[in-house]
Design an enzyme around this catalytic site. Sequence first.
Site, PDB file in Angstrom:
ATOM      1  N   SER A  63       0.826  -1.204   0.000  1.00 25.34           N
ATOM      2  CA  SER A  63       0.000   0.000   0.000  1.00 25.34           C
ATOM      3  C   SER A  63       0.868   1.266   0.000  1.00 25.34           C
ATOM      4  O   SER A  63       1.657   1.459  -0.930  1.00 25.34           O
ATOM      5  CB  SER A  63      -0.972  -0.038   1.186  1.00 25.34           C
ATOM      6  N   ASP A  99      -9.837  -4.830  -4.529  1.00 24.83           N
ATOM      7  CA  ASP A  99      -9.287  -3.846  -3.587  1.00 24.83           C
ATOM      8  C   ASP A  99     -10.214  -2.637  -3.505  1.00 24.83           C
ATOM      9  O   ASP A  99     -10.453  -1.964  -4.510  1.00 24.83           O
ATOM     10  CB  ASP A  99      -7.890  -3.419  -4.062  1.00 24.83           C
ATOM     11  N   HIS A 120      -7.934  -5.473  -0.208  1.00 29.97           N
ATOM     12  CA  HIS A 120      -6.720  -4.707   0.108  1.00 29.97           C
ATOM     13  C   HIS A 120      -5.904  -5.462   1.152  1.00 29.97           C
ATOM     14  O   HIS A 120      -5.856  -5.093   2.329  1.00 29.97           O
ATOM     15  CB  HIS A 120      -7.095  -3.308   0.603  1.00 29.97           C
TER      16      HIS A 120
END
Length: 239
Positions: A124, A180, A213
């Site tokens: 991320s 995601d 995610h």
Amino acid sequence: MSRAPFIVPALKKHTATVIMAHGLGDSGAGWVSLAHNWRRRGLFEEVTFIFPNAPMIPITVNFGMSMPGWYDITKLGRDLDFQEAVKNQDEAGILKSRDYFNSLIKEQMDQGIKPSRIVLGGFSQGGAMSLFSGITGQEKLGGVFGLSCYMLLSDRIKNYIPENFPNKKTPFFLAHGTEDDIVPHEFGKRSAEMAKELGLEDVTFNSYKYLSHSADPVEIEDLEKFLDRVIPAENGGSL
């Protein structure tokens, strides 16, 4: 100011280093299990793993409250347009974190590790920082990886690439889940395309169906193969 990184030292002669940066609101401790899992399986025994900790900074999407972050984020989510995401990015924070990542690389070089045996990566925010730092870095690294991430300052990143483009031929591995809802899959795909447009010659982009995610075993297995390719064992046997 950041807390000291979590470090998992090499079990054999230290010949390579992997720096793995966490995402927003997390800490280096959140990813240490990755190294421990490889240790249990007898993998990457020549590698020292470094898991840095982001500083506590005010985060706009967190109502301005402080949390661990490599840079401020003003907008987030599945409905965010890629071009909109580029606007108002925290350039100062991004550059400050890049300098920190570069200092970690230099520390390893000062210990005798060649930059070609150093891999920079993350998840991320940490992946986005690794992608940016790798593309704009002064040292030719062994590899760069980013999980569930995106290209930072994509409208001006060219301005930060050194003239000799040290990492033009460096392998880059980008991976993203199709479901995601924090960093849309399209962001990862577009970022991989942009990386190639910038001139990177070895970019891999993998998609993972139904993955949100987060990371999953198949993705980590692919990362494992990537690391084995870019920093193969020097002393015989498994890295």
